[in-house]
Motif scaffolding. Structure first.
Motif, PDB file in Angstrom:
ATOM      1  N   SER A 153     -12.236  25.022   8.367  1.00 47.06           N
ATOM      2  CA  SER A 153     -11.240  24.897   8.085  1.00 47.06           C
ATOM      3  C   SER A 153     -10.303  26.433   7.810  1.00 47.06           C
ATOM      4  O   SER A 153      -9.466  27.222   8.296  1.00 47.06           O
ATOM      5  CB  SER A 153     -10.419  23.906   8.147  1.00 47.06           C
ATOM      6  N   GLN A 154     -10.790  26.574   6.569  1.00 45.07           N
ATOM      7  CA  GLN A 154     -10.710  26.975   6.047  1.00 45.07           C
ATOM      8  C   GLN A 154     -10.467  29.581   6.472  1.00 45.07           C
ATOM      9  O   GLN A 154     -10.419  29.833   6.566  1.00 45.07           O
ATOM     10  CB  GLN A 154     -11.164  27.746   4.761  1.00 45.07           C
ATOM     11  N   GLU A 155     -11.710  29.046   6.883  1.00 43.32           N
ATOM     12  CA  GLU A 155     -12.216  30.233   7.434  1.00 43.32           C
ATOM     13  C   GLU A 155     -11.490  30.616   9.079  1.00 43.32           C
ATOM     14  O   GLU A 155     -10.933  31.117   9.584  1.00 43.32           O
ATOM     15  CB  GLU A 155     -13.524  30.117   8.299  1.00 43.32           C
ATOM     16  N   ASN A 156     -11.316  29.425   9.689  1.00 47.82           N
ATOM     17  CA  ASN A 156     -10.154  29.222  10.565  1.00 47.82           C
ATOM     18  C   ASN A 156      -8.678  29.663  10.413  1.00 47.82           C
ATOM     19  O   ASN A 156      -8.110  31.244  11.130  1.00 47.82           O
ATOM     20  CB  ASN A 156     -10.131  28.067  11.397  1.00 47.82           C
ATOM     21  N   CYS A 157      -8.728  29.416   9.431  1.00 52.62           N
ATOM     22  CA  CYS A 157      -6.664  29.866   8.365  1.00 52.62           C
ATOM     23  C   CYS A 157      -6.954  31.238   8.350  1.00 52.62           C
ATOM     24  O   CYS A 157      -6.207  31.974   9.068  1.00 52.62           O
ATOM     25  CB  CYS A 157      -6.631  28.951   7.655  1.00 52.62           C
ATOM     26  N   SER A 158      -7.861  31.788   7.359  1.00 50.06           N
ATOM     27  CA  SER A 158      -8.144  33.157   7.180  1.00 50.06           C
ATOM     28  C   SER A 158      -8.427  34.314   8.468  1.00 50.06           C
ATOM     29  O   SER A 158      -8.160  34.983   8.529  1.00 50.06           O
ATOM     30  CB  SER A 158      -9.916  33.386   6.288  1.00 50.06           C
ATOM     31  N   GLY A 159      -8.805  33.731   9.753  1.00 48.69           N
ATOM     32  CA  GLY A 159      -8.728  34.792  11.192  1.00 48.69           C
ATOM     33  C   GLY A 159      -7.863  34.649  10.917  1.00 48.69           C
ATOM     34  O   GLY A 159      -7.356  35.745  12.368  1.00 48.69           O
ATOM     35  N   VAL A 188      -6.161  19.754   3.507  1.00 49.35           N
ATOM     36  CA  VAL A 188      -5.068  21.403   3.417  1.00 49.35           C
ATOM     37  C   VAL A 188      -5.920  22.126   1.406  1.00 49.35           C
ATOM     38  O   VAL A 188      -6.959  21.538   1.836  1.00 49.35           O
ATOM     39  CB  VAL A 188      -4.094  20.196   2.023  1.00 49.35           C
ATOM     40  N   GLY A 189      -5.756  22.912   0.768  1.00 50.17           N
ATOM     41  CA  GLY A 189      -6.164  23.764   0.534  1.00 50.17           C
ATOM     42  C   GLY A 189      -6.705  23.459  -0.721  1.00 50.17           C
ATOM     43  O   GLY A 189      -6.686  24.020  -1.357  1.00 50.17           O
ATOM     44  N   LEU A 190      -6.585  21.943  -1.402  1.00 54.54           N
ATOM     45  CA  LEU A 190      -7.493  21.771  -2.500  1.00 54.54           C
ATOM     46  C   LEU A 190      -8.694  21.045  -2.426  1.00 54.54           C
ATOM     47  O   LEU A 190      -8.580  20.506  -0.894  1.00 54.54           O
ATOM     48  CB  LEU A 190      -6.185  20.939  -3.266  1.00 54.54           C
ATOM     49  N   SER A 191      -9.690  21.452  -3.113  1.00 59.87           N
ATOM     50  CA  SER A 191     -10.816  21.296  -3.056  1.00 59.87           C
ATOM     51  C   SER A 191     -11.273  20.881  -5.138  1.00 59.87           C
ATOM     52  O   SER A 191     -11.365  21.829  -5.638  1.00 59.87           O
ATOM     53  CB  SER A 191     -12.313  22.359  -2.297  1.00 59.87           C
ATOM     54  N   ASP A 192     -12.723  20.759  -5.092  1.00 62.52           N
ATOM     55  CA  ASP A 192     -13.234  20.570  -6.576  1.00 62.52           C
ATOM     56  C   ASP A 192     -14.727  20.456  -6.021  1.00 62.52           C
ATOM     57  O   ASP A 192     -15.785  20.031  -5.716  1.00 62.52           O
ATOM     58  CB  ASP A 192     -12.841  19.097  -7.034  1.00 62.52           C
TER      59      ASP A 192
END
Length: 260
Positions: A153-159, A188-192
């Motif tokens: 998901s993060q890679e998709n947004c970054s693209g 969403v963009g929150l992680s641990d």
């Protein structure tokens, strides 16, 4: 006879004296001629030659010194020119990288939807979001219907020149969720990453517990290191809970508005 002898002897003596006189005169005349041809001062030619040699030596040293100074000056100019070229190239490269980063959104999104800008940004008349993105405050949001892992998901947004959404207020969350499917969950963009309760946003925004919207009993740290936004609860509402990062969910991307 005696007188005759004396007379002959006298004649010889007279001739000898004449020859001696003539010889002396010739020597004197020759010496005088040499003096005339060489000048009245016999030392002058030697002094003149010494002065000429000294002058030539001094002139040659001056030429050598001038040549060395000229070479040093040229070397200095060359070094300054090379330094300027290197400095210019580095600054040009940095400027190009900065311009590239600032224009990457425009290059990725060529189809924009714009409204007149009401902010005080100098020279910026329009605020724009890519087509099919939602506009709120200074950001644009893309709500995907595809299911992906958190990293995907993060890679998709970054693209798309963006990142997974960073939620800073209840108003922001309410705006996003009104466009979501209640039967789905969204990353969403929150992680641990380490699973130690050290939550962090993808854009390095500090995690603020007072602006966190967890469901009751969440996070429960049941192996979930990534956060989803979903609709659930005894009195259903939108909120957060931790989720296993490899589970495929929908996603929300966020990017800054494009100002023209």
């Amino acid at each position: 006879m005696f007188e005759g002898k004396d007379g002959g002897s006298s004649e010889k003596n007279r001739r000898f004296l004449v020859k001696m006189a003539l010889g002396t005169n010739n020597v004197e005349m020759s010496f005088q001629n040499e003096l005339k041809s060489s000048g009245t001062n016999s030392d002058f030619p030697a002094d003149l030659r010494e002065n000429n040699i000294s002058h030539e030596s001094h002139f040659g040293f001056s030429k050598l010194l001038f040549a060395l100074l000229l070479i040093l000056f040229l070397l200095k100019e060359i070094l300054l020119s090379v330094s300027f070229i290197i400095f210019f190239q580095k600054n040009s490269q940095l400027l190009e990288e900065k311009n590239y980063k600032s224009s990457i959104k425009e290059m990725i999104h060529t189809n924009l939807e714009c409204v007149r800008n009401n902010s005080t940004m100098k020279g910026k008349v329009w605020s724009c979001c890519p087509k099919n993105w939602k506009s709120f405050s200074s950001s644009c949001y893309f709500i995907s219907t595809e299911a992906k892992s958190w990293n995907e998901s993060q890679e998709n947004c970054s693209g798309m020149g963006s990142h997974l959404v960073v939620i800073n207020s209840k108003k922001e969350q309410d705006f996003i969720t009104q466009n979501m499917d209640r039967n789905a969950a969204y990353y969403v963009g929150l992680s641990d990453p380490e699973g130690q309760g050290h939550w962090q946003w993808v854009d390095q925004t500090p995690y603020n517990q007072s602006a966190a919207f967890w469901h009751a009993g969440e996070p429960n740290y049941g192996g979930g290191h990534c956060v989803i936004l979903n609709y659930r609860g005894e009195h259903p509402q939108w909120g957060w809970n931790d989720n296993i990062c490899n589970i495929r969910q929908r996603l929300v991307c966020e990017m800054m508005k494009i100002y023209l």
